[in-house]
Design an enzyme around this catalytic site. Structure first.
Site, PDB file in Angstrom:
ATOM      1  CD  GLU A   4       6.227 -14.593  11.681  1.00 18.09           C
ATOM      2  OE1 GLU A   4       6.554 -14.400  10.492  1.00 18.09           O
ATOM      3  OE2 GLU A   4       6.298 -15.702  12.223  1.00 18.09           O
ATOM      4  CD  GLU A  45       4.579 -11.012   5.532  1.00 20.47           C
ATOM      5  OE1 GLU A  45       5.004 -12.143   5.863  1.00 20.47           O
ATOM      6  OE2 GLU A  45       4.888 -10.460   4.468  1.00 20.47           O
ATOM      7  CD1 TRP A  88      -0.976   2.965  -2.246  1.00 19.13           C
ATOM      8  CD2 TRP A  88      -0.041   4.931  -1.772  1.00 19.13           C
ATOM      9  NE1 TRP A  88      -1.132   3.182  -0.905  1.00 19.13           N
ATOM     10  CE2 TRP A  88      -0.564   4.382  -0.583  1.00 19.13           C
ATOM     11  CE3 TRP A  88       0.607   6.157  -1.713  1.00 19.13           C
ATOM     12  CZ2 TRP A  88      -0.482   5.032   0.639  1.00 19.13           C
ATOM     13  CZ3 TRP A  88       0.700   6.808  -0.484  1.00 19.13           C
ATOM     14  CH2 TRP A  88       0.159   6.253   0.668  1.00 19.13           C
ATOM     15  CB  ILE A  90      -4.659   4.303  -9.958  1.00 18.70           C
ATOM     16  CG1 ILE A  90      -4.305   3.229 -10.987  1.00 18.70           C
ATOM     17  CG2 ILE A  90      -6.033   4.906 -10.245  1.00 18.70           C
ATOM     18  CD1 ILE A  90      -5.183   1.994 -10.923  1.00 18.70           C
ATOM     19  CG  LEU A  92      -0.348   9.219  -5.199  1.00 19.85           C
ATOM     20  CD1 LEU A  92       0.939   8.827  -4.505  1.00 19.85           C
ATOM     21  CD2 LEU A  92      -1.001  10.403  -4.519  1.00 19.85           C
ATOM     22  CD1 TRP A  93      -2.030   9.474 -14.707  1.00 21.84           C
ATOM     23  CD2 TRP A  93      -0.455   8.082 -13.977  1.00 21.84           C
ATOM     24  NE1 TRP A  93      -1.269   9.099 -15.778  1.00 21.84           N
ATOM     25  CE2 TRP A  93      -0.286   8.249 -15.362  1.00 21.84           C
ATOM     26  CE3 TRP A  93       0.431   7.251 -13.289  1.00 21.84           C
ATOM     27  CZ2 TRP A  93       0.720   7.615 -16.076  1.00 21.84           C
ATOM     28  CZ3 TRP A  93       1.427   6.622 -14.002  1.00 21.84           C
ATOM     29  CH2 TRP A  93       1.562   6.806 -15.374  1.00 21.84           C
TER      30      TRP A  93
END
Length: 109
Positions: A4, A45, A88, A90, A92-93
């Protein structure tokens, strides 16, 4: 998971970003959300791979419905990536002042 490559790539992606999420000067809830969004990618996945393997096992010949099922499972992986990016971004904004705190931390203030 040697068969995979997508999962391996996702795992490397997560292994690179988890330490960053832990290192960033944000609260524990934000860190948990960021890491959870990465784990969600791995879970989806794995489910996608399982669905593909089951379909290939049950119906090795090409069938439009089998293709549609595989496409839907792949779309779920894509949506989990979108979820990760949104979480991420939001967290790290700039208004969250993460970058200022990180700069202060690195400069010793």
């Amino acid at each position: 998971m040697k068969h995979e490559p997508s999962f391996r790539e996702d795992l490397i992606f997560a292994l690179l970003l988890v330490p960053l999420a832990i290192f960033l000067p944000i609260n524990a809830v934000s860190t948990a959300l960021m890491i959870s969004s990465l784990i969600l990618i791995l879970i989806v996945e794995l489910l996608n791979s399982a669905i593909e393997w089951i379909i290939d096992y049950v119906r090795p010949e090409i069938h439009p419905l089998a293709k549609r099922i595989k496409d839907m499972a792949s779309a779920a992986v894509f949506l989990s990536y979108i979820n990760c990016v949104v979480v991420w971004v939001i967290m790290l904004w700039p208004e969250n002042a993460v970058w200022k705190r990180l700069g202060d931390m690195l400069s010793g203030h």
